[in-house]
Motif scaffolding. Sequence first.
Motif, PDB file in Angstrom:
ATOM      1  N   UNK C 580       1.150  35.926  -9.622  1.00 46.30           N
ATOM      2  CA  UNK C 580       0.239  34.454 -10.210  1.00 46.30           C
ATOM      3  C   UNK C 580      -1.197  34.547  -9.530  1.00 46.30           C
ATOM      4  N   UNK C 583      -3.301  37.147 -10.829  1.00 45.92           N
ATOM      5  CA  UNK C 583      -4.038  36.985 -12.006  1.00 45.92           C
ATOM      6  C   UNK C 583      -5.190  35.927 -11.606  1.00 45.92           C
ATOM      7  N   UNK C 584      -4.781  34.845 -10.865  1.00 47.59           N
ATOM      8  CA  UNK C 584      -6.031  33.846 -10.583  1.00 47.59           C
ATOM      9  C   UNK C 584      -7.292  34.688  -9.991  1.00 47.59           C
ATOM     10  N   UNK C 586      -8.277  37.522 -10.517  1.00 53.26           N
ATOM     11  CA  UNK C 586      -8.900  38.378 -11.799  1.00 53.26           C
ATOM     12  C   UNK C 586      -9.621  37.018 -12.553  1.00 53.26           C
ATOM     13  N   UNK C 587      -8.901  36.114 -12.979  1.00 58.31           N
ATOM     14  CA  UNK C 587      -9.664  35.256 -13.764  1.00 58.31           C
ATOM     15  C   UNK C 587     -10.849  34.527 -13.249  1.00 58.31           C
ATOM     16  N   UNK C 627      -4.383  25.854  -6.978  1.00 53.37           N
ATOM     17  CA  UNK C 627      -4.383  26.080  -8.721  1.00 53.37           C
ATOM     18  C   UNK C 627      -5.252  25.002  -9.417  1.00 53.37           C
TER      19      UNK C 627
END
Lengths: 409, 248, 651
Positions: C580, C583-584, C586-587, C627
């Motif tokens: 996760x 992903x964060x 990359x995002x 997050x």
Amino acid sequence: MRDLFRNTPSLPVFIAVLVVFALGVTVLSEAYGLGVLSTSFVKTLGKTACLALVAIAMDLVWGYTGILSLGHFAFFGLGGYMIGMWLMYARTELIVLDSLAAAPLPPTPGEISDAIASQIFGVVGASDFPMVWMFAHSFWAQMALVVLVPGLLALVFGWLAFRSRVTGVYLSILTQAMTLALSLYLFQNDSGLRGNNGLSGLQNLPGADAIPQATISIWFFWASALALLLTYVVAAFVVSGTFGSVIRGIRDDEARVRFLGYPVEGFKLFVFVLTAVIAALGGALYYPQAGIINPAEIAPIASIYLAVWVAIGGRGRLYGAVIGACVVSLLSTWFTGGQAPDLNLGVYTVKWVDWWQVGLGLSFVLVTLFAPRGLGGLVDLVSHRLSPNRHGAPLGPDTGALREKEAEQ
Amino acid sequence: MNGSLLEVSAVSVTFDGFKAINRLSFSIGPTELRAIIGPNGAGKTTFMDIVTGKTRPDEGQVLWGEELTRNLVGMDEARIARAGIGRKFQRPTVFEDQTVFANLLMAHKNNRSPLAVLFYKPKRQDIAAVETLAARIGLAEQIRRKAGELSHGQKQWLEIGMLLAQDPKLLLVDEPAAGMTLGERERTADLLKEAAKTRAVVVVEHDMEFVRRLGCKVTVFHEGSMLAEGSLDHVTRNQDVIDVYLGR
Amino acid sequence: MIRRLIISVLLLFLCSVTAQAQDMTVQDVLQAHREALEKSSRRTIGPVIDAIADSGLPAARLVLERWRDREMWQRENDGLFFYGEPVDRSTERLFDFETGAEVGVYSTRDLDQLKPNSGIQAMIAAALVKFQLNDPDPAQRRTALEAIARSGEAAHLAPLRRSIPTETDPVLRAAKERTERLLTIAYGATDAERVAAIEHFRGSLFLDVRAALNPLVETRTVYAADLPADANIKRRLRGGSADLPVAEAFALLVDAGVVTPPPTVDERKSALIAHTRDGKVAGIPVADLNTQEIRDRAYAALAARGDVPAWDPAFSEARAVEDAPFAEVYTEPSAAVTEAAEETLRSINNTVAWNQVLDLSLDGLSLASIYFLAAIGLAITFGVMGVINMAHGEFIMMGAYTGYVVQQVIPDYTVSILVAIPLAFAVTFGAGVAMERLIIRRLYHRPLETLLATFGVSIALQQIAKNVFGTQVRPLTAPDWLDGALVLNDVVGISYIRIAIFVLALIFLGIFLFIMQKTRLGLETRAVTQNPRMAASMGINPGRVNMLTFGLGSGIAGIAGVAIGLYAKVTSELGQDYIVQSFMTVVVGGVGNIWGTLLGAGLIGFLQKGIEWFNPSNTLAAQTYMIIFIIIFIQFRPKGIIALKGRAAGD
């Protein structure tokens, strides 16, 4: 209503199957019938109905609107927490009143509240009620929260995400992050919801100690089946008319829908919040049957499994979601429960407890690759449905659009 | 009625240092048919993006309405569409998964808010209007078929039909004749000419024959600004236009 | 005061002893304290040890050492003391302390052994320190100094000071001076010398300095009405203020005997129970006592009859403490010393804060390196192919397990790591290529389906790892030279493994840039990223490029797995812990740009450490807040920090 039935051919079939099934279970149950089905199996069936319900919600949001939400179990779990708070409070209150009845003085309201708090929060080393429990004494207030809390979370999150036009995999990851954040938050002891202990003893309805679990389980099964039926009707209503056209349009080509003048964000938000509320209601019915809820239930993996069910069942059709949730979750229970016989390959004995997950993962890959219509696609084989043959040309210019062979209804 | 319906004034937009539109000005009256021509990269599509709200200009104004009182800059696509601007894309974009009827009904002018749509039940006159329109675009036979089953030309008409169903005041049409047979082209030109009797229509087209068939005022774009304007014969005699098209 | 008195008396005593030393032998000293020696009790032995140690006699040290080692014997017939060497089990050869001459061999029946218990042994050892401080062997002197630094006593100060001028080793001398100052802070005779010692340590980062200063500024909060005149008051407090809550202030008043606490709720309840007569309390039926209000009324009735202590319902603790004086008082009596200590601690804390920022930055940097390593492969595949690989975390896990397996085969950790890194790359490269060919290629341009299919692979791989390696944690041991940490001072330190991971991240950044900018594959990859159709028409095989890119991304995940496995637990869920965050990264960073990934990893790494610093007890909350921050961040930069603009973005 007539329109609804005309636009949704599956609806009468579904209702008939569900009613027959519910009657069958009742006849075979311990409480009202032959006793062939154990109480725990009735509970499993009731829980499965709740999972099918949330799968319909997932199908609405993903299969129809094209938002691959990897966070709908967050709403499911929140619904469970909200009802769990009342169940735990009310039951602990009865226990406390019982134990204080023998005290030399009748207890004051303050003493009762303190005793309940120390009973509930002893495990996390606290003895005061956190703010979030302020309505826990009231069944109706908590029922309202079952809808309001997940609904508001979905509203705020959806508004933020859709407004900034986050789409596709970005949105999926964001929803995953949301559910991860929520579960991490709930894992803390000072979140006020008992940290990783979660809420437990939910299967014991307050004031219903005299009623055997066998009876309670069949009641919950009925309630779950009824909720599933209502959800199916609501979902069929949502997807049948022009609203259905618009959300499927959003799935296939969001920009085009926008140029038709439809506020795409509003539609997405509506579907997102509606499905969140449906999921929350499913959770509120599920967890009293499961008996316990803890933050692990809303870990991201749960929501991904939800997508797996819908994909295996066949997305973009309501009965597909129901079939997928029922088949996969029942099979999972069977295989991981150790009931499945081991498979002896001579050199190696396949223990299903160990290998079921591998099989599920791989079959999921295979379904995605070779049978995008999922199990629901079998229905098409039977009904010989005519569908356009355009040699797999894309349905829309969007890269995420459905291909022809998955297009439905 | 010599006022304008749409007035684009001194609009510029830059992509990564490349000036796609450079102080472009453009206006069109309420019932006018206009063709826009220009070589590749002249900014024709970007111009449409700006008018329909897909691309936000760095500077300039896009005024709209009978009195030119509304600035479209900063509004989102859906609101601009509801304000009365319809757009047809280069590639036919219809909802192939749904029937011709559903496509047209979706486009049919109505309250667009989610709740209204959810409880919307098509009235008799709505259905009649959709069926009339289907006949007008020559798809009466196909009305229960899925849009994905139509031929390329039929899809183009369906999309034009969807635009008409929206009942826009301004129609932006991007290369309607691309990939059509001769007969289909004639029919398309007639559809557009007829539409322009009651509303403004802007057609972006490469095909000079098609533009000639439309027989309307022509605007030539080059490198993001207007190069010439007038009848087709007038602009084709313009030395600048010849230079641009033949390449100096 | 008393302590200082004792010290001066001791010093006086010491001087007198040394004066007499000229004509005395150590035997005389021992005989002078014969009784205490024979008794050998911890309470009375202190002066004896001091007398010997301070006698100034050359043999004193020998006596103390032998005594400590239980090798000192007393001859029964004349009571003289000697040291002995065992001849056999029942005979000892005795020697004279002064001359070292053999006295003879005696049966242990004619001797008494002096057996100091461990408490006395420790006292002797402390006395020996002053001899060791002047020992010719520098190692001995260092050991003694370290012993003092560890547990300094007032008695150490004088010998330590005396040993400084004669110290020849400059390093040891500096250490002695430093230790002397630390001892002076605690035991210095005058305020002036203590203040001077304290001020010397301004801005020092050493923990022992803070440990020496902190006791000086210890305070206790007291009821200040009858405070002695010379009390070293830090500040006066008001009861009920933020620094002194009502309950604490009231407890102080009760302790001071100023007020008698009113009966508590529980006490009143017990009183009600005790005075229940025939189901009634003061005429009120017990059944009615179910609110606090009625109970209070019943108690008041009892009190009115004099059955229970009086209780004033209007009594308020807040009002009771409102006007009472309270103060925070230093335990250290000298105001000059506490003031200097506070001042020095302030300057130290200032320096510490800056160093903590540095330390935190290093932590953030190392976390960022890990996220970068974990995310770079994901960023490549996402950027080039628009594919989210949910099994990326499992590739990281495969890399870690590859490292583990290699270590089972090759026992040498250095060699095994060197083998494991390329092998992990090869294994995950192969897995990535296989996955691209078998799955992703068939789902091209359908990112959501790819996401789900790779998730299927992810759960299968995870379970397979569980079946093969079990659920227990498998160790992946770092070679010795990566053990330990680079310690800059007592605040800033970073483990070598983290440095190695940082270096690895840098290397991968370099390799990636090289591949992308300087090789044919990089050129083709960039071409395919920007315009696949055009690239295909120019003779580039997009399928091959995609396959190699995906393999490259997966291979890097494998190496990241080895790196992560070196300091984290290797389990089948290893990948899940990082996916996760990857992903964060990359995002947040933005798609299709390595610098974006770098910035994303940096932002997330530093942010996480920053939030943890604000709320160190709760890393779960830190992740939650991070997050939420990212979700909000996406609002403002939906395409990440570095976003492609215009037509290239393809929207």
